[in-house]
Design an enzyme around this catalytic site. Structure first.
Site, PDB file in Angstrom:
ATOM      1  CG  HIS A  57      -3.558  -3.108   4.012  1.00 31.86           C
ATOM      2  ND1 HIS A  57      -2.601  -2.892   4.017  1.00 31.86           N
ATOM      3  CD2 HIS A  57      -3.944  -2.154   3.242  1.00 31.86           C
ATOM      4  CE1 HIS A  57      -2.159  -1.496   4.150  1.00 31.86           C
ATOM      5  NE2 HIS A  57      -3.095  -0.965   3.417  1.00 31.86           N
TER       6      HIS A  57
ATOM      7  CB  CYS B  64      -1.171   0.077   1.337  1.00 33.97           C
ATOM      8  SG  CYS B  64      -2.663   1.209   0.797  1.00 33.97           S
TER       9      CYS B  64
ATOM     10  NE  ARG C  62      -8.933   6.015   2.828  1.00 32.56           N
ATOM     11  CZ  ARG C  62      -7.876   6.288   2.271  1.00 32.56           C
ATOM     12  NH1 ARG C  62      -7.296   7.151   2.321  1.00 32.56           N
ATOM     13  NH2 ARG C  62      -6.653   5.299   3.752  1.00 32.56           N
TER      14      ARG C  62
HETATM   15  N1  GLN Z   1      -1.968   6.725   2.187  1.00 36.76           N
HETATM   16  C1  GLN Z   1      -2.429   6.091   0.870  1.00 36.76           C
HETATM   17  C2  GLN Z   1      -3.026   5.913   0.074  1.00 36.76           C
HETATM   18  O1  GLN Z   1      -4.890   6.171   0.961  1.00 36.76           O
HETATM   19  C3  GLN Z   1      -1.764   4.756   1.422  1.00 36.76           C
HETATM   20  C4  GLN Z   1      -3.191   4.157   2.415  1.00 36.76           C
HETATM   21  C5  GLN Z   1      -2.485   2.549   3.252  1.00 36.76           C
HETATM   22  O2  GLN Z   1      -1.338   2.400   3.663  1.00 36.76           O
HETATM   23  N2  GLN Z   1      -3.655   1.933   3.479  1.00 36.76           N
HETATM   24  O3  GLN Z   1      -3.125   5.593  -1.054  1.00 36.76           O
END
Ligand code: GLN
Length: 238
Positions: A192, A95, A128
């Site tokens: 994840h 990520c 998101r």
């Molecule tokens: N900050 C990054 C995004 O939102 C990665 C988020 C994360 O590692 N879960 O794309």
């Protein structure tokens, strides 16, 4: 591997990049190596410390935008990961850590330089991406399908110098079509879970890259297989 055959694994910046249980990837690699009788040394390197440059495997986890931007600045100033990659180390990044491997990424509306280790860049998506993530992995890697959990605002656009890790059948990944990226012994994913608990064959691929062994003795993956089956059934398109 070092001359005494110990596999050294570095968890990069536990103080900045460790969301969603990603540090579990370190535990899983160490455990799967130890179960094969392979000596392992693990190390956690905080962001105010210099990275060792000759470890076998480097792990990067997810992070919120602020810590991610700070991690980029510190890794670029440190150059230790660049040196490690130049001498053939394995890198597995999740990520925010994955986005860091590319040329640039966005955090809190600002574009930041990445480490320029893989040919891609990240921007922001329309919404998101949160939920299950999965799909068939690049057949050249010889792995069963990827399964994981994603939570990110960024989208990642691959250049010609890198291959997608997987094709997306569940979730968003890079852009709704592909997920993750790899080249040589560098591999990144939005997954994840932690990723390696849900994808033990991927953990073993990293160990094989690090050791140079073509195969590793099989382990009892009953529980991981059950978890995979349960998650894949839950996301199956009916
Ligand atoms: N900050 C990054 C995004 O939102 C990665 C988020 C994360 O590692 N879960 O794309």
């Amino acid at each position: 591997m070092s001359s005494d055959s110990t596999i050294s694994i570095v968890w990069i910046y536990p103080d900045l990049l460790s969301t969603y249980g990603d540090r579990g990837n370190l535990l899983i690699l160490a455990r799967r190596a130890a179960l094969r009788g392979l000596p392992v040394q693990t190390m956690e390197v905080r962001s105010d410390q210099a990275l060792p440059t000759t470890a076998d495997i480097y792990l990067l986890g997810g992070g919120e935008d602020g810590p991610q931007a700070l991690a980029a600045q510190r890794l670029i100033a440190d150059r230790g990961l660049h040196r490690a990659v130049a001498q053939g180390s394995v890198v597995f990044a999740v990520c925010a850590g994955y986005q860091l491997l590319g040329g640039s990424f966005f955090a809190k509306g600002t574009q930041y330089h990445g480490l320029d280790l893989l040919d891609f860049r990240s921007d922001r998506g329309p919404a998101r991406a949160v939920g299950e993530l999965g799909g068939p992995i690049d057949p050249r890697l010889g792995l069963p399908p990827l399964t994981g959990f994603e939570n990110h605002g960024g989208r990642t656009h691959l250049g010609t110098g890198v291959s997608p890790l997987a094709r997306v059948t569940t979730g968003v990944g890079n852009d709704g079509a592909t997920e993750g990226a790899w080249r040589g012994k560098l591999l990144g994913t939005y997954s994840h879970g932690p990723a390696l608990s849900r994808n033990p064959a991927l953990a073993d691929l990293l160990l094989r890259w690090a050791t140079g062994y073509d195969t590793l003795p099989p382990l009892d993956d009953t529980w991981a297989d059950r978890l995979r089956a349960e998650r894949m059934a839950a996301t199956a398109v009916s």
